[in-house]
Design a protein around this motif. Structure first.
Motif, mmCIF file in Angstrom:
data_model
loop_
_atom_site.group_PDB
_atom_site.id
_atom_site.type_symbol
_atom_site.label_atom_id
_atom_site.label_comp_id
_atom_site.label_asym_id
_atom_site.label_seq_id
_atom_site.Cartn_x
_atom_site.Cartn_y
_atom_site.Cartn_z
ATOM 1 N N ASN A 84 0.822 -1.207 0.000
ATOM 2 C CA ASN A 84 0.000 0.000 0.000
ATOM 3 C C ASN A 84 0.862 1.267 0.000
ATOM 4 N N LYS A 134 -7.767 -11.894 -7.663
ATOM 5 C CA LYS A 134 -8.102 -11.214 -6.411
ATOM 6 C C LYS A 134 -7.136 -10.065 -6.151
ATOM 7 N N ALA A 135 -5.918 -10.184 -6.657
ATOM 8 C CA ALA A 135 -4.926 -9.124 -6.458
ATOM 9 C C ALA A 135 -5.405 -7.817 -7.089
ATOM 10 N N LYS A 195 -8.237 -6.438 -4.836
ATOM 11 C CA LYS A 195 -7.674 -5.885 -3.597
ATOM 12 C C LYS A 195 -6.991 -4.551 -3.877
ATOM 13 N N LYS A 196 -6.284 -4.478 -4.989
ATOM 14 C CA LYS A 196 -5.602 -3.232 -5.348
ATOM 15 C C LYS A 196 -6.619 -2.138 -5.643
ATOM 16 N N ILE A 205 -9.485 -1.743 -4.212
ATOM 17 C CA ILE A 205 -9.930 -1.239 -2.907
ATOM 18 C C ILE A 205 -8.868 -0.335 -2.290
ATOM 19 N N GLU A 206 -7.608 -0.725 -2.380
ATOM 20 C CA GLU A 206 -6.524 0.111 -1.852
ATOM 21 C C GLU A 206 -6.491 1.471 -2.549
ATOM 22 N N LYS A 248 -16.479 0.203 -3.291
ATOM 23 C CA LYS A 248 -15.714 -0.679 -2.405
ATOM 24 C C LYS A 248 -16.568 -1.853 -1.930
ATOM 25 N N GLN A 258 -15.727 -5.705 -2.676
ATOM 26 C CA GLN A 258 -15.600 -6.620 -1.542
ATOM 27 C C GLN A 258 -16.500 -7.833 -1.739
ATOM 28 N N LEU A 301 -14.831 -10.190 -3.964
ATOM 29 C CA LEU A 301 -13.751 -10.893 -3.275
ATOM 30 C C LEU A 301 -14.260 -11.998 -2.364
ATOM 31 N N ASN A 302 -15.421 -11.768 -1.775
ATOM 32 C CA ASN A 302 -15.992 -12.714 -0.806
ATOM 33 C C ASN A 302 -17.409 -13.106 -1.215
#
Length: 129
Positions: free
Chosen positions: A61, A92-93, A96-97, A99-100, A120, A124, A127-128
């Motif tokens: 991050n 997923k990377a 996740k990026k 969201i960051e 977001k 998410q 991702l889940n």
């Protein structure tokens, strides 16, 4: 005054570039060529900005923030980049990026954005499941 105009022009140019890449990816992805579209986006980032997309995805991050600062990304650019990452959704990377990147846009912003927050939440959920 000319220096400010030049900087503003560069900022706008980056915004148009990101918007164009998102459109290119969406068009290629809808045609069933998601891998080719992702490769095109990666190559365009490298050729136009000398932006190493695979490296960017692997950064922590703090490293990501430093890397993007070199390219003068503002809050709107970060949102477009996150949109692109979420659409690319190749791993997923990437999610996740995204969201960051949106979290950092929140840090830079002076106000809360329901739109960013909704993005977001949707990411998410991807991702889940």
């Amino acid at each position: 005054m000319e220096k400010r105009d030049l900087i503003q022009a560069e900022i706008e140019k980056l915004g148009f570039f990101l918007q164009r890449l998102l459109a290119i990816f969406l068009k290629g992805n809808s045609a069933g060529n998601s891998i080719e579209a992702a490769d095109l986006v990666t190559n365009e980032f490298k050729n136009e900005l000398d932006f190493d997309f695979p490296l960017f995805i692997s950064l922590s991050n703090d490293e990501m923030k430093k890397y993007l600062s070199n390219f003068k990304f503002n809050e709107q650019h970060l949102e477009k980049l996150a949109d692109l990452l979420a659409e690319m959704n190749s791993s997923k990377a990437y999610l996740k990026k995204a969201i960051e990147v949106l979290d950092w846009a929140d840090e830079l912003s002076n106000s809360f954005s329901f739109e960013r927050n909704n993005k977001k939440i949707k990411i998410q959920q991807l991702l889940n499941p």
